[in-house]
Motif scaffolding. Structure first.
Motif, PDB file in Angstrom:
ATOM      1  N   ARG A  72      12.109  49.464   0.762  1.00 52.45           N
ATOM      2  CA  ARG A  72      12.325  48.259  -0.046  1.00 52.45           C
ATOM      3  C   ARG A  72      13.610  48.476  -0.843  1.00 52.45           C
ATOM      4  NH1 ARG A  72       8.936  46.965   3.077  1.00 52.45           N
ATOM      5  NH2 ARG A  72       6.975  45.863   2.676  1.00 52.45           N
ATOM      6  N   HIS A 108       3.949  47.423   5.248  1.00 50.91           N
ATOM      7  CA  HIS A 108       3.173  48.468   4.600  1.00 50.91           C
ATOM      8  C   HIS A 108       2.084  47.804   3.761  1.00 50.91           C
ATOM      9  CE1 HIS A 108       6.045  48.691   0.800  1.00 50.91           C
ATOM     10  NE2 HIS A 108       5.332  47.588   0.804  1.00 50.91           N
ATOM     11  N   HIS A 110      -0.375  48.642  -0.010  1.00 50.93           N
ATOM     12  CA  HIS A 110      -0.583  49.553  -1.141  1.00 50.93           C
ATOM     13  C   HIS A 110      -1.587  48.947  -2.110  1.00 50.93           C
ATOM     14  CE1 HIS A 110       2.414  46.793  -2.738  1.00 50.93           C
ATOM     15  NE2 HIS A 110       3.299  47.223  -1.860  1.00 50.93           N
ATOM     16  N   ARG A 116       6.165  37.883  -5.787  1.00 49.55           N
ATOM     17  CA  ARG A 116       7.613  37.663  -5.587  1.00 49.55           C
ATOM     18  C   ARG A 116       7.967  36.331  -6.211  1.00 49.55           C
ATOM     19  NH1 ARG A 116       6.956  42.589  -3.528  1.00 49.55           N
ATOM     20  NH2 ARG A 116       5.254  42.556  -2.019  1.00 49.55           N
ATOM     21  N   HIS A 149       1.973  43.767   4.454  1.00 53.65           N
ATOM     22  CA  HIS A 149       3.029  42.766   4.232  1.00 53.65           C
ATOM     23  C   HIS A 149       4.381  43.319   4.646  1.00 53.65           C
ATOM     24  CE1 HIS A 149       2.568  45.092   0.485  1.00 53.65           C
ATOM     25  NE2 HIS A 149       3.874  44.894   0.282  1.00 53.65           N
TER      26      HIS A 149
HETATM   27 FE   LIG Z   1       4.967  46.335  -0.840  1.00 54.04          FE
END
Ligand SMILES: [Fe+2]
Length: 354
Positions: A72, A108, A110, A116, A149
Motif C-alpha cells: 500500500r 489482502h 486484516h 477510504r 480487499h
Molecule cells: Fe488493507
C-alpha cells in the motif's frame, strides 16, 4: 497507625520500591494520581495536514515505489505527539494513499477496520470480497475487518484517497492479524455496485442477512447522495449551535454506526457559521471536502487555530474543547471512535462552558 513522614520513611520506601522491582511489581501509590486523572489527559495534539504539501509528496512517492512493491503506497498522517507510532489520534490511524493508472494494490485482509475517503482522481476502485466499487470524489468506502480487499486504477490519472483505520485500537488489544492473498486480485464476486443497490434503498432481502456481519452491508456511500441530503436538509432544518448540520452514516440493517469501531459523519456548516465550544471524549479526524474555515482548539489553555481548506485533514484529540467556523458553505467528513466508546460506556460530551 500511619507511618511518620520522615526522611527515614522516605528512604525505606525507596528501598522497598527497589526490592519489589525484582518481582516486576511497583507501588501504585506513587503513580495513582497519574493513572486515574480527574479528566482525560492524552498525549495527542491538535494538528492539520495541509493537502498541497501532502499531495506533492504523494506524487513524488509515485516515482519512488510501486503500489505492488509497497503493498500500500501510503503516507501516514502522524500526530506530532505520536511520531513513529502510526497514530493520528489515540485510537485511529490515517494516511493518504495513491494508485497510479494501471496499478493494483494487491489483495489482502486484516483485523483492523478501514475506510477510504476519495480525494482526487477518477477510475479508481476498491474490491471487497470480490465486489468492485468505483470511487469518485467524496465517496466513503468501507472495508470491514477480515474482508479480502484490493484496489486498482482503470482511469488515466492518479487516484488519491484518505484511509482511516482503527489500527492503534486493535494494536492496543493485541489482535493484529494480516494475510496476503496468493493472487493480486481476489476472484470477482457480485456485480459492481451490488451492495448499494441491494441494501441502499431502505430494503433488505426478505430471506434475511448473513448473520456474521459486523459492518454495514453497504460498503460504498457515494458523496453525491449524502451531500444532496445535507444540502436539502439545510433549507429546512435549524442548525445545531455546535455542529451546524451533522448526519451520521449508519448500517441500514441495524440503525447503528456504519462500522463497528469507527463512527462516520458528514457535516455541513453554512457560510458565516460560528460554532460554540464543544468537548467530547471522541478522538476526531476531520477532512474538509468543500469550503473552508477554522477549528479553534483549546490545547491545555492555549488556543490552537487550525485554518482548513478543501482536502486538508485535521484532528482534535480526546477532551480538547473546540469550536468550528466556516467562511463559506463547508462540508466536513468526520471519523471518530465514538461507536467504541459508546459500546464501552465511556463516551461523554460537554456543550458550552457548563
Ligand atoms: Fe488493507
Amino acid at each position: 497507625m500511619a507511618p511518620p513522614d520522615t526522611a527515614d520513611t522516605t528512604s525505606e520506601r525507596q528501598a522497598f520500591n527497589e526490592e519489589i522491582k525484582s518481582l516486576s511489581a511497583a507501588p501504585l501509590w506513587d503513580q495513582y494520581h497519574g493513572v486515574l486523572t480527574p479528566e482525560p489527559e492524552v498525549k495527542g495534539v491538535p494538528h492539520i495536514w495541509k493537502w498541497d504539501g501532502i499531495r506533492e509528496k504523494m506524487l513524488r512517492a509515485g516515482d519512488l515505489i510501486t503500489a505492488k512493491e509497497a503493498e500500500r503506497r501510503v503516507l501516514m498522517l502522524e500526530n506530532p505527539a505520536y511520531a513513529g507510532e502510526a497514530k493520528a489520534t489515540e485510537t485511529l490511524f490515517s494516511g493518504i494513499q495513491m494508485i497510479l493508472p494501471g496499478e493494483v494494490a494487491p489483495a489482502h485482509r486484516h483485523t483492523p477496520n478501514a475506510l477510504r475517503l476519495i480525494l482526487e482522481g477518477s477510475g479508481g476502485y476498491t474490491s471487497v470480497n470480490g465486489e468492485k466499487t468505483f470511487m469518485e470524489f467524496g465517496d466513503y468506502i468501507i472495508t470491514p475487518n477480515w474482508c479480502w480487499h484490493d484496489h486498482g486504477n482503470e482511469g488515466d490519472e492518479p487516484v488519491i484517497w484518505q484511509d482511516i483505520l482503527d489500527l492503534p485500537l486493535v494494536r492496543s488489544i493485541g489482535a493484529i492479524f494480516h494475510n496476503p492473498y496468493p493472487e493480486d486480485r481476489f476472484p470477482a464476486g457480485p456485480p459492481e455496485g451490488d451492495s448499494l443497490v441491494r441494501y441502499g434503498s431502505n430494503m433488505v432481502p426478505a430471506e434475511g442477512l448473513a448473520p456474521d456481519r459486523l459492518a454495514s452491508p453497504i460498503f460504498s456511500y457515494p458523496y453525491a447522495r449524502s451531500r444532496e441530503t445535507l444540502e436539502k436538509l439545510a433549507k429546512t432544518t435549524d442548525l445545531d449551535p455546535y455542529h451546524g448540520l451533522k448526519m451520521e452514516f449508519i448500517d441500514p440493517t441495524t440503525g447503528g454506526a456504519a462500522m463497528s469501531s469507527i463512527s462516520t459523519f458528514l457535516q455541513r456548516l453554512p457560510k458565516g457559521f460560528k460554532g460554540e465550544r464543544y468537548q467530547t471524549t471522541e478522538g476526531c479526524i476531520f477532512t474538509c471536502l468543500e469550503g473552508g474555515g477554522r477549528a479553534v482548539v483549546d490545547a491545555g489553555g492555549t488556543e490552537t487555530i487550525i485554518e482548513f481548506r478543501p482536502k486538508d485533514v485535521f484532528c482534535v484529540p480526546c477532551w480538547h474543547p473546540f469550536r468550528l467556523e466556516a467562511d463559506e458553505d463547508t462540508y466536513l467528513f468526520q471519523g471518530t471512535d465514538k461507536v467504541v466508546q459508546t459500546k464501552l460506556g465511556l463516551w461523554r460530551e460537554k456543550r458550552g462552558n457548563a
